[in-house]
Design a protein around this motif. Structure first.
Motif, PDB file in Angstrom:
ATOM      1  N   SER A  25      88.120 -37.101 -31.391  1.00 46.98           N
ATOM      2  CA  SER A  25      88.751 -35.890 -30.860  1.00 46.98           C
ATOM      3  C   SER A  25      87.904 -34.643 -31.053  1.00 46.98           C
ATOM      4  O   SER A  25      88.025 -33.681 -30.290  1.00 46.98           O
ATOM      5  N   ASN A  38      92.299 -28.933 -29.308  1.00 45.93           N
ATOM      6  CA  ASN A  38      92.615 -27.549 -29.688  1.00 45.93           C
ATOM      7  C   ASN A  38      91.665 -26.519 -29.083  1.00 45.93           C
ATOM      8  O   ASN A  38      91.885 -25.312 -29.246  1.00 45.93           O
ATOM      9  N   PHE A  58      86.174 -31.341 -41.049  1.00 46.66           N
ATOM     10  CA  PHE A  58      87.518 -30.788 -40.989  1.00 46.66           C
ATOM     11  C   PHE A  58      87.616 -29.552 -41.892  1.00 46.66           C
ATOM     12  O   PHE A  58      86.746 -29.301 -42.734  1.00 46.66           O
ATOM     13  N   LYS A  59      88.685 -28.837 -41.750  1.00 39.81           N
ATOM     14  CA  LYS A  59      88.879 -27.588 -42.486  1.00 39.81           C
ATOM     15  C   LYS A  59      88.766 -27.798 -43.990  1.00 39.81           C
ATOM     16  O   LYS A  59      88.133 -26.988 -44.693  1.00 39.81           O
ATOM     17  N   ASP A  90      90.477 -19.863 -41.720  1.00 37.82           N
ATOM     18  CA  ASP A  90      91.634 -19.687 -40.848  1.00 37.82           C
ATOM     19  C   ASP A  90      91.223 -19.219 -39.456  1.00 37.82           C
ATOM     20  O   ASP A  90      91.943 -19.479 -38.480  1.00 37.82           O
ATOM     21  N   TRP A 127      89.802 -22.674 -38.015  1.00 38.25           N
ATOM     22  CA  TRP A 127      90.838 -23.702 -37.868  1.00 38.25           C
ATOM     23  C   TRP A 127      92.229 -23.055 -37.946  1.00 38.25           C
ATOM     24  O   TRP A 127      92.946 -23.226 -38.927  1.00 38.25           O
ATOM     25  N   PHE A 147      94.938 -23.725 -36.119  1.00 45.06           N
ATOM     26  CA  PHE A 147      96.065 -24.532 -35.646  1.00 45.06           C
ATOM     27  C   PHE A 147      96.414 -25.676 -36.588  1.00 45.06           C
ATOM     28  O   PHE A 147      97.565 -25.881 -36.939  1.00 45.06           O
ATOM     29  N   ASP A 148      95.419 -26.456 -36.967  1.00 46.33           N
ATOM     30  CA  ASP A 148      95.631 -27.543 -37.917  1.00 46.33           C
ATOM     31  C   ASP A 148      94.332 -27.762 -38.681  1.00 46.33           C
ATOM     32  O   ASP A 148      93.302 -27.158 -38.354  1.00 46.33           O
ATOM     33  N   GLY A 149      94.388 -28.604 -39.686  1.00 43.62           N
ATOM     34  CA  GLY A 149      93.219 -28.800 -40.532  1.00 43.62           C
ATOM     35  C   GLY A 149      92.155 -29.694 -39.944  1.00 43.62           C
ATOM     36  O   GLY A 149      91.065 -29.805 -40.505  1.00 43.62           O
ATOM     37  N   GLY A 150      92.460 -30.325 -38.812  1.00 45.25           N
ATOM     38  CA  GLY A 150      91.508 -31.248 -38.227  1.00 45.25           C
ATOM     39  C   GLY A 150      90.670 -30.665 -37.110  1.00 45.25           C
ATOM     40  O   GLY A 150      89.454 -30.853 -37.061  1.00 45.25           O
ATOM     41  N   HIS A 151      91.328 -29.937 -36.199  1.00 44.94           N
ATOM     42  CA  HIS A 151      90.674 -29.534 -34.963  1.00 44.94           C
ATOM     43  C   HIS A 151      90.540 -28.013 -34.892  1.00 44.94           C
ATOM     44  O   HIS A 151      91.537 -27.304 -34.975  1.00 44.94           O
ATOM     45  N   ASP A 162      89.457 -24.092 -33.449  1.00 42.42           N
ATOM     46  CA  ASP A 162      89.579 -23.280 -32.234  1.00 42.42           C
ATOM     47  C   ASP A 162      88.180 -23.142 -31.626  1.00 42.42           C
ATOM     48  O   ASP A 162      87.197 -23.700 -32.122  1.00 42.42           O
TER      49      ASP A 162
END
Length: 383
Positions: free
Chosen positions: A28, A34, A133-134, A182, A185, A187-191, A193
């Motif tokens: 992804s 995202n 990831f984040k 922030d 990332w 939106f979520d910790g994986g994907h 912006d």
């Protein structure tokens, strides 16, 4: 397809305006989940635009071969259809994150290495892209604490690939105050912006430029670093087999919860049984040879579960280390919502070498009045 796995050769051909094919192979983070427009603002989209700008005379064809939530084991069985079929002149390879950044799992390392060996053996230059990831970044970040990246760098050294490593670049921007976690990332910790995907792109761009400047030539070492037990493999399409009572050939779904999960992009016709026919449905039996076996298909929120056995011994499903193993394998996507997605289940990974028999039996819960089991292929590897 490239004549040699050389970045200098790719650069020369691109400067001459030759038609070139580029494949983005991964999960992804390669697709661009995202991103505001995954075709444009993902790392993949930005890298495509960079190549178009750098080589304005070249008619590029870019191929998206990225499925979210998948790793290099499924990648083994997608390589021919989703990558090599496009005759690529360059492949950007992801999967480092989805193979579990904190794991030293040897089967995943050997499956990833098998992809490298086969791509380069086909004279295709490869860039390994290391994405994160984040939670991989911040004040306590230590590069030696991410074993999967270290192992994939070891492969890069052995195979002379290009590398696009986002980890040091993002960490420098964070420590320098040019970005916050922030912001990258939100939106979520994986994907991330778009801002995060731009840093992914910058890492890939810099790695490509370095490989071109060094005239990097990818090689296949005589001996694999981690192993090559998956060089023999087969994707057994069930629609091409004789099916037992209650099963029929069906087309794939044409809608999905998200675009990279649209199963019709990744598979052909499949074998299907429906709960309305449960009185006549017989088990599905497949003979195979190998040590690794998986199931590739599709499901919606009502997808039927199944039991699986090899040579008469039940195969157990375990969702995670905190749940007890069970003989019932879920094959639905209701934990993700109402919709349709591909399904990949690794049924067993350490079978004895040689011939085996797989038996799949659908499960019909008393409280479930509708549902189907939809399987495109049985995927086997190892010998």
């Amino acid at each position: 397809m490239a004549a040699t796995p050389s970045f200098a050769d790719f650069d020369r051909r691109a400067r001459n305006g030759e038609p070139l094919s580029v494949v983005f192979f991964g999960g992804s983070l390669t697709w661009g989940a995202n991103a505001s427009d995954p075709q444009i603002t993902s790392y993949r989209g930005l890298m495509a635009q960079y190549l178009r700008t750098k080589y304005p005379k070249t008619p590029f064809i870019f191929h998206d071969a990225a499925i979210g939530g998948t790793g290099s084991k499924l990648g083994l069985f997608r390589l021919q259809r989703d990558v090599l079929a496009h005759n690529p002149d360059l492949v950007l390879l992801d999967f480092t994150a989805n193979d579990d950044l904190f794991s030293r799992d040897l089967p995943a390392l050997t499956s990833y290495e098998c992809l490298l060996r086969e791509l380069i053996a086909q004279h295709i230059p490869v860039m390994q892209v290391f994405l994160g990831f984040k939670f991989n970044f911040g004040a306590d970040w230590k590069p030696e604490g991410i074993p999967r990246v270290l192992a994939h760098k070891q492969l890069a050294a052995a195979y002379h690939t290009a590398t696009g490593d986002c980890f040091p670049l993002i960490q420098r921007r964070l420590l320098g105050g040019q970005a916050t976690l922030d912001q990258l990332w939100p939106f979520d910790g994986g994907h991330p912006d778009d801002a995060g995907y731009r840093l992914f792109f910058e890492a890939a761009r810099d790695g490509f430029e370095q490989a071109v400047a060094e005239q990097r030539l990818c090689i296949v070492p005589d001996k694999p670093v981690f192993g090559d037990q998956y060089r023999n493999r087969q994707r057994i399409g069930l629609a091409e087999q004789a099916l037992p009572a209650g099963w029929q050939v069906s087309k794939t779904y044409r809608t999905s919860l998200w675009f990279d999960g649209l199963s019709s992009r990744w598979m052909g016709d499949l074998a299907m049984c429906d709960s309305k026919d449960k009185a006549i449905i017989q088990p599905l039996t497949v003979a195979f040879s190998g040590t690794l076996i998986g199931l590739f298909g599709e499901a919606d929120e009502n997808g039927l579960s199944f039991r699986a056995s090899v040579d008469g011994q039940p195969l157990l499903y375990q969702a995670d280390s905190k749940t007890a193993p069970t003989e019932v394998w879920p094959c639905n996507v209701k934990h993700l919502g109402t919709g349709r997605l591909f399904v990949w289940r690794e049924l067993a990974g350490n079978l004895a070498p040689g011939k085996h028999t797989l038996v799949l039996q659908p499960v019909f819960p008393n409280d479930q009045t509708a549902g189907q089991l939809r399987i495109e292929s049985i995927c086997v590897a190892g010998d």
